[in-house]
Structures are given as structure tokens and as C-alpha cells.
Design a protein around this motif. Sequence first.
Motif, PDB file in Angstrom:
ATOM      1  N   TYR A 124     -12.022  -2.677  -3.047  1.00  0.00           N
ATOM      2  CA  TYR A 124     -13.021  -2.069  -2.593  1.00  0.00           C
ATOM      3  C   TYR A 124     -14.586  -2.415  -1.927  1.00  0.00           C
ATOM      4  N   LEU A 184     -10.398   5.196   3.122  1.00  0.00           N
ATOM      5  CA  LEU A 184      -9.749   3.844   2.932  1.00  0.00           C
ATOM      6  C   LEU A 184      -8.955   3.960   1.094  1.00  0.00           C
ATOM      7  N   LYS A 225       0.903  -1.427  -0.003  1.00  0.00           N
ATOM      8  CA  LYS A 225       0.059   0.114  -0.036  1.00  0.00           C
ATOM      9  C   LYS A 225       1.154   0.868  -0.494  1.00  0.00           C
ATOM     10  N   PHE A 274     -15.900   4.364   7.328  1.00  0.00           N
ATOM     11  CA  PHE A 274     -14.340   4.745   6.805  1.00  0.00           C
ATOM     12  C   PHE A 274     -13.624   4.291   5.171  1.00  0.00           C
ATOM     13  N   ARG A 307       2.399  -6.962   9.010  1.00  0.00           N
ATOM     14  CA  ARG A 307       2.212  -5.448   9.998  1.00  0.00           C
ATOM     15  C   ARG A 307       2.667  -6.059  11.344  1.00  0.00           C
ATOM     16  N   THR A 319      -5.287  -8.072  10.395  1.00  0.00           N
ATOM     17  CA  THR A 319      -5.454  -6.728   9.338  1.00  0.00           C
ATOM     18  C   THR A 319      -5.412  -5.097  10.511  1.00  0.00           C
ATOM     19  N   VAL A 377      -4.930   0.616  11.607  1.00  0.00           N
ATOM     20  CA  VAL A 377      -5.659  -0.507  10.807  1.00  0.00           C
ATOM     21  C   VAL A 377      -5.478   0.424   9.242  1.00  0.00           C
ATOM     22  N   GLY A 378      -5.990   1.845   9.377  1.00  0.00           N
ATOM     23  CA  GLY A 378      -6.074   2.444   8.154  1.00  0.00           C
ATOM     24  C   GLY A 378      -4.541   2.835   7.371  1.00  0.00           C
ATOM     25  N   ARG A 427      -1.688 -13.856   3.447  1.00  0.00           N
ATOM     26  CA  ARG A 427      -2.146 -13.496   4.426  1.00  0.00           C
ATOM     27  C   ARG A 427      -2.032 -14.262   5.727  1.00  0.00           C
ATOM     28  N   HIS A 463     -16.837  -2.788   0.997  1.00  0.00           N
ATOM     29  CA  HIS A 463     -16.734  -2.103   2.241  1.00  0.00           C
ATOM     30  C   HIS A 463     -17.265  -0.575   1.492  1.00  0.00           C
ATOM     31  N   ASN A 510      -1.775   0.151   7.189  1.00  0.00           N
ATOM     32  CA  ASN A 510      -1.447  -1.641   7.438  1.00  0.00           C
ATOM     33  C   ASN A 510      -0.623  -2.024   6.376  1.00  0.00           C
ATOM     34  N   HIS A 533      -1.933  -5.582   1.460  1.00  0.00           N
ATOM     35  CA  HIS A 533      -3.131  -5.825   0.989  1.00  0.00           C
ATOM     36  C   HIS A 533      -2.513  -7.542   1.220  1.00  0.00           C
ATOM     37  N   GLY A 534      -3.943  -8.439   0.708  1.00  0.00           N
ATOM     38  CA  GLY A 534      -3.905  -9.519  -0.134  1.00  0.00           C
ATOM     39  C   GLY A 534      -5.282 -10.209   0.145  1.00  0.00           C
TER      40      GLY A 534
HETATM   41  P1  IDP Z   1      -7.737  -6.611   5.260  1.00  0.00           P
HETATM   42  O1  IDP Z   1      -6.606  -5.927   4.184  1.00  0.00           O
HETATM   43  O2  IDP Z   1      -7.145  -7.797   6.066  1.00  0.00           O
HETATM   44  O3  IDP Z   1      -8.294  -8.123   4.162  1.00  0.00           O
HETATM   45  P2  IDP Z   1     -10.330  -6.096   5.138  1.00  0.00           P
HETATM   46  O4  IDP Z   1     -11.641  -6.083   6.480  1.00  0.00           O
HETATM   47  O5  IDP Z   1     -11.019  -6.217   4.425  1.00  0.00           O
HETATM   48  O6  IDP Z   1      -9.168  -6.188   5.638  1.00  0.00           O
HETATM   49  O7  IDP Z   1     -10.731  -4.007   4.974  1.00  0.00           O
HETATM   50  C1  IDP Z   1      -9.865  -3.730   4.460  1.00  0.00           C
HETATM   51  C2  IDP Z   1      -8.736  -2.125   4.601  1.00  0.00           C
HETATM   52  O8  IDP Z   1      -9.624  -1.409   5.025  1.00  0.00           O
HETATM   53  C3  IDP Z   1      -7.862  -2.561   5.770  1.00  0.00           C
HETATM   54  O9  IDP Z   1      -6.944  -3.386   5.172  1.00  0.00           O
HETATM   55  C4  IDP Z   1      -7.397  -1.553   6.214  1.00  0.00           C
HETATM   56  O10 IDP Z   1      -6.413  -0.655   5.659  1.00  0.00           O
HETATM   57  C5  IDP Z   1      -9.714  -0.918   6.155  1.00  0.00           C
HETATM   58  N1  IDP Z   1      -9.860  -0.831   7.193  1.00  0.00           N
HETATM   59  C6  IDP Z   1     -10.382  -1.963   7.769  1.00  0.00           C
HETATM   60  N2  IDP Z   1     -11.416  -1.875   8.769  1.00  0.00           N
HETATM   61  C7  IDP Z   1     -11.303  -0.229   9.218  1.00  0.00           C
HETATM   62  C8  IDP Z   1     -11.209   0.548  10.173  1.00  0.00           C
HETATM   63  O11 IDP Z   1     -12.143   0.265  11.025  1.00  0.00           O
HETATM   64  N3  IDP Z   1     -11.152   2.034  10.312  1.00  0.00           N
HETATM   65  C9  IDP Z   1      -9.936   2.064   9.255  1.00  0.00           C
HETATM   66  N4  IDP Z   1      -9.358   1.215   8.548  1.00  0.00           N
HETATM   67  C10 IDP Z   1     -10.086   0.031   7.975  1.00  0.00           C
END
Ligand code: IDP
Length: 149
Positions: free
Chosen positions: A60, A72, A20, A68, A113, A102, A120-121, A96, A63, A123, A126-127
Motif C-alpha cells: 500500500y 489500512l 482481505k 488512513f 463489494r 472501492t 470502504v475500510g 476489478r 497510500h 471491502n 483487492h485487485g
Molecule cells: P482499490 O482497493 O479499489 O484499488 P485504493 O484506492 O487503491 O482502492 O485503496 C486501497 C484500499 O484502501 C481500499 O480498498 C480501501 O480498503 C482503503 N481505503 C481507500 N480509501 C479509504 C478511506 O478513505 N478510508 C479508509 N480506507 C480507505
Amino acid sequence: AGKYSTLGAMPTERTFAMIKPDGVRRGLTAEILRRIELKGYRTVGLKLYQIPRETAESHYGEHSAKPFFGELVDFITSGPVVAIALEGENAIAGWRSMMGATNPANAAPGTIRGDFATSVGENVTHGSDSPESAQRELALFFAEGELLK
Ligand code: IDP
């Protein structure tokens, strides 16, 4: 052979991995590619890529209703990413597992990570999370001619 020949065998898979914008900005690209090479996955596609906003929204899409989502998409388009197509035995779950949870607060030391992220924002990687996502995301990020046969 015979009875035990397939013991422990796992499917050869392709998955979509991404460094990222925070990972690229922080100079973590070489370290992450190093870990992928040491693990033994084959890199069958690789490029530095500025994600168009539309592509980010599609990537995405699951989501889109989350609070968020805007952040994102802003973040993932805030600078170039490294898009990577990986191939190997059990590559989807394996990559993963190399990334870790995450939320970096829950990511074990030794994972990407766990070692390099606190938020979390942002991180770092991605996978894809399933064979269906892998197929969809590889097609979204790579043209057919950009992937090795
Ligand atoms: P993953 O990347 O581990 O598959 P996902 O649940 O698919 O996780 O979420 C996608 C991305 O969205 C996460 O990698 C993270 O950067 C972001 N994200 C997930 N939850 C939150 C949150 O609560 N606040 C801000 N960003 C979030």
C-alpha cells in the motif's frame, strides 16, 4: 478469418487478487473463489497468508501519506488473507469489475463489494489496477516457484 480474426481479442494477463481479512473471517472465501471459477479465470497461484507488516506497507506504499494508512496496514495484517494469482483475457480490469467500486456504497449489486460489503475500510477484496501493479504485487506476494507456468 483474416480481417476479423482479432475482433474483440484482448490480451491474456495475470493479476493479483486478494480476499482481505474481513472476507476470510466472514467465511466468504468459497463464494469468491466460486465466482472466479465461474467467470473462467485460471488460478495460477493460491495461498492462505498472514501478511508481514513490512509487506503490507510496501503493498500500500502509494497510500503512505494518507490519513488512513495506519488503519489500512493494521487491518490488512489483522488476520490471514487469501492471495490469488489469476490469469485470463483482460484479467486485470475484469477482476476489478467483478469486485465493484472501492467504496461499497457505490458498488453495484452483483459485484463482490456491492453484494457483501458496507464499509470502504473493510471491502472484502483487492485487485491490481494496472499491468505494472499486477507485476509488482504478484512478485511481492508470491515466490516464483509458487506460480504455475
Ligand atoms: P482499490 O482497493 O479499489 O484499488 P485504493 O484506492 O487503491 O482502492 O485503496 C486501497 C484500499 O484502501 C481500499 O480498498 C480501501 O480498503 C482503503 N481505503 C481507500 N480509501 C479509504 C478511506 O478513505 N478510508 C479508509 N480506507 C480507505
